[in-house]
Design a protein around this motif. Structure first.
Motif, short mmCIF file in Angstrom:
data_model
loop_
_atom_site.label_atom_id
_atom_site.label_comp_id
_atom_site.label_asym_id
_atom_site.label_seq_id
_atom_site.Cartn_x
_atom_site.Cartn_y
_atom_site.Cartn_z
N MET A 181 26.93 66.02 87.70
CA MET A 181 28.12 64.74 87.10
C MET A 181 27.89 64.19 85.83
N MET A 182 26.49 63.70 86.48
CA MET A 182 25.85 62.91 84.09
C MET A 182 25.41 63.13 83.52
N MET A 183 24.66 65.05 83.93
CA MET A 183 24.31 65.90 83.20
C MET A 183 25.15 66.20 82.64
N ALA A 184 26.50 66.57 83.36
CA ALA A 184 27.87 67.12 82.35
C ALA A 184 28.11 66.34 81.13
N THR A 185 28.23 64.88 81.60
CA THR A 185 28.61 63.87 80.49
C THR A 185 28.10 63.99 79.65
N GLN A 186 26.00 63.92 79.64
CA GLN A 186 25.44 63.43 78.58
C GLN A 186 25.43 64.39 78.01
N ASN A 187 25.58 66.11 78.75
CA ASN A 187 25.88 66.87 77.42
C ASN A 187 27.20 67.27 76.78
N GLN A 188 27.78 66.55 77.43
CA GLN A 188 28.93 66.59 77.14
C GLN A 188 29.54 65.12 75.39
N MET A 189 28.20 63.97 75.34
CA MET A 189 28.29 63.13 73.99
C MET A 189 27.88 63.89 73.60
N MET A 190 26.64 65.08 73.83
CA MET A 190 25.64 65.48 72.95
C MET A 190 26.13 65.91 72.13
N TYR A 191 27.21 66.80 72.87
CA TYR A 191 28.03 67.86 71.61
C TYR A 191 28.66 67.09 70.62
N GLU A 192 29.83 66.17 71.43
CA GLU A 192 30.87 65.31 69.91
C GLU A 192 29.39 65.13 68.67
N LEU A 193 28.67 63.71 69.53
CA LEU A 193 27.24 64.10 68.27
C LEU A 193 26.91 64.76 67.36
N MET A 194 27.10 65.91 68.13
CA MET A 194 26.24 67.26 67.12
C MET A 194 27.27 67.88 66.26
N SER A 195 28.60 67.64 67.22
CA SER A 195 30.01 67.96 65.87
C SER A 195 29.74 67.56 64.50
N GLN A 196 30.20 65.41 64.84
CA GLN A 196 30.20 65.01 64.24
C GLN A 196 29.52 65.06 62.53
N SER A 197 27.85 65.55 63.20
CA SER A 197 26.72 65.43 62.46
C SER A 197 26.86 67.35 61.52
N ILE A 198 27.00 68.11 62.42
CA ILE A 198 26.96 69.28 61.30
C ILE A 198 28.73 69.41 60.23
N GLY A 199 29.48 68.21 61.40
CA GLY A 199 30.97 67.84 59.76
C GLY A 199 30.23 66.84 58.75
N PHE A 200 29.03 65.95 59.10
CA PHE A 200 28.85 65.22 58.51
C PHE A 200 27.93 66.19 56.61
N GLN A 201 27.73 67.39 57.16
CA GLN A 201 26.21 68.06 56.23
C GLN A 201 27.63 68.75 55.65
N PHE A 202 28.87 69.40 56.25
CA PHE A 202 29.42 69.57 55.47
C PHE A 202 30.37 68.52 54.02
N THR A 203 30.59 67.70 54.69
CA THR A 203 31.47 66.69 53.55
C THR A 203 30.45 66.33 52.80
N GLN A 204 29.22 66.07 53.07
CA GLN A 204 27.92 66.00 52.13
C GLN A 204 28.05 67.60 50.75
N VAL A 205 28.25 67.86 50.65
CA VAL A 205 28.17 69.33 50.11
C VAL A 205 28.98 69.16 49.10
N ASN A 206 30.08 68.77 50.42
CA ASN A 206 32.02 69.04 49.83
C ASN A 206 32.07 67.78 48.13
N ILE A 207 31.22 66.94 48.81
CA ILE A 207 31.31 65.67 47.90
C ILE A 207 31.14 65.74 46.82
N VAL A 208 30.08 66.90 45.80
CA VAL A 208 28.54 67.19 45.16
C VAL A 208 29.57 68.51 44.28
N THR A 209 30.57 69.80 45.27
CA THR A 209 31.09 70.38 44.62
C THR A 209 33.06 69.86 44.50
#
Lengths: 138, 113
Positions: free
Chosen positions: A109-137
Protein backbone atom coordinates in the motif's frame (compact mmCIF):
# COMPACT_ATOMS: atom_id res chain seq x y z
CA UNK A 1 11.47 17.67 -33.31
CA UNK A 2 13.02 18.20 -29.90
CA UNK A 3 15.57 15.40 -29.88
CA UNK A 4 19.11 16.37 -29.12
CA UNK A 5 18.45 19.21 -26.70
CA UNK A 6 17.88 19.27 -22.98
CA UNK A 7 14.14 19.90 -23.37
CA UNK A 8 13.63 16.78 -25.49
CA UNK A 9 15.82 14.71 -23.23
CA UNK A 10 14.06 15.76 -20.04
CA UNK A 11 10.63 15.17 -21.55
CA UNK A 12 11.78 11.80 -22.85
CA UNK A 13 13.15 10.76 -19.45
CA UNK A 14 9.98 11.91 -17.71
CA UNK A 15 7.83 10.03 -20.20
CA UNK A 16 9.80 6.82 -19.78
CA UNK A 17 9.61 7.09 -16.00
CA UNK A 18 5.87 7.68 -16.19
CA UNK A 19 5.53 4.55 -18.34
CA UNK A 20 7.45 2.71 -15.64
CA UNK A 21 5.16 4.17 -13.03
CA UNK A 22 2.12 2.72 -14.77
CA UNK A 23 3.78 -0.68 -15.05
CA UNK A 24 4.69 -0.49 -11.38
CA UNK A 25 1.09 0.29 -10.51
CA UNK A 26 0.02 -2.83 -12.35
CA UNK A 27 2.62 -4.96 -10.60
CA UNK A 28 1.70 -3.61 -7.16
CA UNK A 29 -2.00 -4.23 -7.85
CA UNK A 30 -1.17 -7.77 -8.83
CA UNK A 31 0.79 -8.22 -5.59
CA UNK A 32 -2.10 -6.90 -3.51
CA UNK A 33 -4.62 -9.05 -5.37
CA UNK A 34 -2.55 -12.13 -4.63
CA UNK A 35 -1.81 -11.26 -1.02
CA UNK A 36 -3.53 -14.43 0.18
CA UNK A 37 -2.54 -16.77 -2.64
CA UNK A 38 -0.40 -19.65 -1.37
CA UNK A 39 3.10 -19.81 -2.82
CA UNK A 40 2.73 -16.49 -4.59
CA UNK A 41 5.91 -14.43 -4.76
CA UNK A 42 5.71 -10.67 -5.09
CA UNK A 43 7.23 -8.83 -8.03
CA UNK A 44 8.94 -5.49 -8.29
CA UNK A 45 9.90 -3.16 -11.12
CA UNK A 46 13.49 -2.06 -11.51
CA UNK A 47 14.18 0.89 -13.75
CA UNK A 48 15.51 3.96 -11.95
CA UNK A 49 18.82 2.50 -10.86
CA UNK A 50 19.54 1.34 -14.39
CA UNK A 51 18.54 4.75 -15.78
CA UNK A 52 20.81 6.51 -13.28
CA UNK A 53 23.72 4.32 -14.34
CA UNK A 54 23.05 5.05 -18.02
CA UNK A 55 22.85 8.80 -17.42
CA UNK A 56 26.01 8.74 -15.34
CA UNK A 57 27.89 6.83 -18.04
CA UNK A 58 27.26 9.69 -20.48
CA UNK A 59 29.09 12.23 -18.37
CA UNK A 60 31.61 10.05 -16.55
CA UNK A 61 35.20 10.77 -17.44
CA UNK A 62 37.39 7.71 -17.39
CA UNK A 63 40.84 6.95 -18.63
CA UNK A 64 40.54 5.75 -22.20
CA UNK A 65 41.75 2.18 -22.38
CA UNK A 66 44.29 1.30 -25.03
CA UNK A 67 42.54 -1.09 -27.35
CA UNK A 68 44.65 -3.17 -29.66
CA UNK A 69 41.98 -5.69 -30.53
CA UNK A 70 38.37 -4.93 -31.25
CA UNK A 71 37.32 -7.55 -28.71
CA UNK A 72 39.02 -5.64 -25.89
CA UNK A 73 36.63 -3.98 -23.49
CA UNK A 74 36.97 -0.29 -22.69
CA UNK A 75 36.78 0.97 -19.11
CA UNK A 76 33.67 3.01 -19.61
CA UNK A 77 30.95 1.71 -21.83
CA UNK A 78 28.50 4.47 -22.63
CA UNK A 79 24.97 3.22 -22.20
CA UNK A 80 22.25 5.05 -24.07
CA UNK A 81 19.47 5.88 -21.62
CA UNK A 82 16.93 5.08 -24.33
CA UNK A 83 18.01 1.46 -24.27
CA UNK A 84 17.02 1.09 -20.61
CA UNK A 85 13.77 -0.81 -20.20
CA UNK A 86 11.79 -1.36 -17.02
CA UNK A 87 12.04 -4.92 -15.79
CA UNK A 88 9.79 -6.99 -13.56
CA UNK A 89 11.83 -8.67 -10.89
CA UNK A 90 10.43 -11.61 -8.98
CA UNK A 91 11.30 -11.42 -5.30
CA UNK A 92 11.69 -15.12 -4.51
CA UNK A 93 14.21 -14.83 -1.70
CA UNK A 94 12.14 -13.34 1.10
CA UNK A 95 9.50 -15.17 3.07
CA UNK A 96 6.97 -13.57 5.38
CA UNK A 97 4.11 -16.01 5.74
CA UNK A 98 3.82 -19.72 6.36
CA UNK A 99 2.03 -20.42 3.08
CA UNK A 100 5.01 -19.42 0.93
CA UNK A 101 3.54 -16.03 0.15
CA UNK A 102 5.77 -13.01 0.74
CA UNK A 103 3.40 -10.09 0.13
CA UNK A 104 3.31 -7.54 2.93
CA UNK A 105 0.06 -5.71 2.32
CA UNK A 106 1.06 -2.56 4.24
CA UNK A 107 4.29 -2.27 2.36
CA UNK A 108 2.50 -2.70 -0.95
CA UNK A 109 0.00 0.00 0.00
CA UNK A 110 2.84 2.37 0.86
CA UNK A 111 4.55 1.64 -2.43
CA UNK A 112 1.29 2.22 -4.29
CA UNK A 113 0.81 5.62 -2.64
CA UNK A 114 4.40 6.63 -3.24
CA UNK A 115 4.14 5.55 -6.86
CA UNK A 116 0.96 7.52 -7.33
CA UNK A 117 2.43 10.69 -5.81
CA UNK A 118 5.54 10.32 -7.92
CA UNK A 119 3.33 10.04 -10.98
CA UNK A 120 1.50 13.24 -10.04
CA UNK A 121 4.76 15.10 -9.54
CA UNK A 122 6.05 13.90 -12.88
CA UNK A 123 2.90 14.85 -14.74
CA UNK A 124 3.20 18.29 -13.14
CA UNK A 125 6.82 18.51 -14.27
CA UNK A 126 6.04 17.51 -17.82
CA UNK A 127 3.19 20.02 -17.94
CA UNK A 128 5.60 22.66 -16.71
CA UNK A 129 8.07 21.83 -19.48
CA UNK A 130 5.46 22.45 -22.15
CA UNK A 131 4.18 25.59 -20.44
CA UNK A 132 7.68 27.03 -20.61
CA UNK A 133 7.85 26.49 -24.35
CA UNK A 134 4.35 27.89 -24.79
CA UNK A 135 5.33 31.08 -22.96
CA UNK A 136 8.10 31.68 -25.47
CA UNK A 137 6.12 30.80 -28.59
CA UNK A 138 2.98 32.64 -27.56
CA UNK B 1 35.23 57.93 18.92
CA UNK B 2 38.28 55.88 18.21
CA UNK B 3 40.71 56.21 15.36
CA UNK B 4 39.40 52.97 13.83
CA UNK B 5 36.01 54.47 13.28
CA UNK B 6 37.26 57.61 11.63
CA UNK B 7 39.75 55.98 9.26
CA UNK B 8 38.34 53.52 6.82
CA UNK B 9 40.36 51.45 4.38
CA UNK B 10 39.63 53.78 1.47
CA UNK B 11 41.71 56.47 3.12
CA UNK B 12 44.77 54.25 3.42
CA UNK B 13 47.23 54.14 0.53
CA UNK B 14 49.57 51.28 -0.24
CA UNK B 15 49.40 47.62 -1.07
CA UNK B 16 46.77 45.46 0.51
CA UNK B 17 47.92 41.93 1.19
CA UNK B 18 45.10 39.38 1.22
CA UNK B 19 44.97 37.40 4.42
CA UNK B 20 44.86 33.64 4.20
CA UNK B 21 41.36 32.54 5.20
CA UNK B 22 40.49 28.91 5.64
CA UNK B 23 36.84 29.39 6.52
CA UNK B 24 34.23 31.72 5.06
CA UNK B 25 33.60 32.95 8.59
CA UNK B 26 37.11 34.40 8.88
CA UNK B 27 37.28 38.12 8.49
CA UNK B 28 39.23 39.42 5.57
CA UNK B 29 41.72 42.25 5.74
CA UNK B 30 40.69 43.31 2.25
CA UNK B 31 36.97 43.32 1.83
CA UNK B 32 35.81 41.66 -1.32
CA UNK B 33 33.27 43.61 -3.20
CA UNK B 34 29.96 41.81 -3.34
CA UNK B 35 29.88 39.76 -6.57
CA UNK B 36 26.12 40.26 -6.80
CA UNK B 37 26.54 44.00 -6.78
CA UNK B 38 26.12 45.41 -10.24
CA UNK B 39 28.85 47.89 -11.10
CA UNK B 40 27.39 51.20 -12.09
CA UNK B 41 29.37 51.44 -15.33
CA UNK B 42 28.10 48.14 -16.81
CA UNK B 43 26.26 48.71 -20.03
CA UNK B 44 22.65 47.89 -20.75
CA UNK B 45 23.72 45.05 -23.04
CA UNK B 46 25.68 43.46 -20.21
CA UNK B 47 22.71 43.73 -17.90
CA UNK B 48 20.45 42.09 -20.46
CA UNK B 49 22.97 39.34 -21.04
CA UNK B 50 23.33 38.76 -17.32
CA UNK B 51 19.56 38.58 -16.89
CA UNK B 52 19.20 36.17 -19.79
CA UNK B 53 21.87 33.84 -18.49
CA UNK B 54 20.29 33.91 -15.03
CA UNK B 55 16.93 32.96 -16.54
CA UNK B 56 18.62 30.21 -18.53
CA UNK B 57 20.32 28.92 -15.38
CA UNK B 58 16.93 28.66 -13.69
CA UNK B 59 15.62 26.58 -16.57
CA UNK B 60 18.62 24.28 -16.52
CA UNK B 61 18.42 23.91 -12.75
CA UNK B 62 14.77 22.91 -12.90
CA UNK B 63 15.47 20.31 -15.59
CA UNK B 64 18.39 18.92 -13.62
CA UNK B 65 16.15 18.65 -10.58
CA UNK B 66 13.57 16.66 -12.56
CA UNK B 67 16.17 14.16 -13.65
CA UNK B 68 17.62 14.03 -10.15
CA UNK B 69 14.15 13.47 -8.71
CA UNK B 70 13.92 10.33 -10.84
CA UNK B 71 17.45 9.05 -10.55
CA UNK B 72 18.04 9.80 -6.89
CA UNK B 73 14.72 10.53 -5.14
CA UNK B 74 16.21 10.61 -1.64
CA UNK B 75 18.49 13.54 -2.41
CA UNK B 76 15.76 15.86 -3.71
CA UNK B 77 12.87 17.24 -1.72
CA UNK B 78 9.59 17.67 -3.51
CA UNK B 79 9.23 21.29 -2.43
CA UNK B 80 12.64 22.04 -3.98
CA UNK B 81 11.32 20.74 -7.28
CA UNK B 82 8.21 22.90 -7.16
CA UNK B 83 10.17 25.95 -6.04
CA UNK B 84 12.61 25.46 -8.91
CA UNK B 85 9.65 25.17 -11.28
CA UNK B 86 8.12 28.39 -9.95
CA UNK B 87 11.46 30.19 -10.17
CA UNK B 88 12.07 29.10 -13.73
CA UNK B 89 8.54 30.04 -14.70
CA UNK B 90 8.81 33.47 -13.12
CA UNK B 91 12.17 34.31 -14.64
CA UNK B 92 10.97 33.25 -18.07
CA UNK B 93 7.78 35.30 -17.77
CA UNK B 94 9.81 38.29 -16.68
CA UNK B 95 12.25 37.92 -19.57
CA UNK B 96 9.35 37.62 -21.96
CA UNK B 97 7.65 40.74 -20.65
CA UNK B 98 10.90 42.69 -20.81
CA UNK B 99 11.34 41.65 -24.44
CA UNK B 100 7.74 42.61 -25.18
CA UNK B 101 8.19 45.98 -23.53
CA UNK B 102 11.41 46.63 -25.45
CA UNK B 103 9.73 45.79 -28.75
CA UNK B 104 6.81 47.99 -27.80
CA UNK B 105 9.17 50.86 -26.98
CA UNK B 106 10.91 50.43 -30.33
CA UNK B 107 7.55 50.52 -32.11
CA UNK B 108 6.52 53.61 -30.18
CA UNK B 109 9.74 55.36 -31.17
CA UNK B 110 9.51 54.59 -34.89
CA UNK B 111 5.87 55.63 -35.01
CA UNK B 112 6.73 59.04 -33.55
CA UNK B 113 6.54 61.86 -36.07
Amino acid sequence: MFTGNSFGKTVDILQRTMDTSLLRREVISNNIANAETPNFKRSDVSFEAELTRALASETKKTLPAKVTNDRHMSFNQTVDYRSVRPRRVLDYLTESKNNGNNVDIEQEMMMATQNQMMYELMSQSIGFQFTQVNIVTR
Amino acid sequence: MSLLNTINENMVNGNFVPMKTTSPLHMKAVKNSDPQEIPSESSFADLVRKGLSAANDDQIESENLFVKMISDPDSVEVHDVSIAMAKANMSLQMTKSIVDKAVQAYKDIISMR
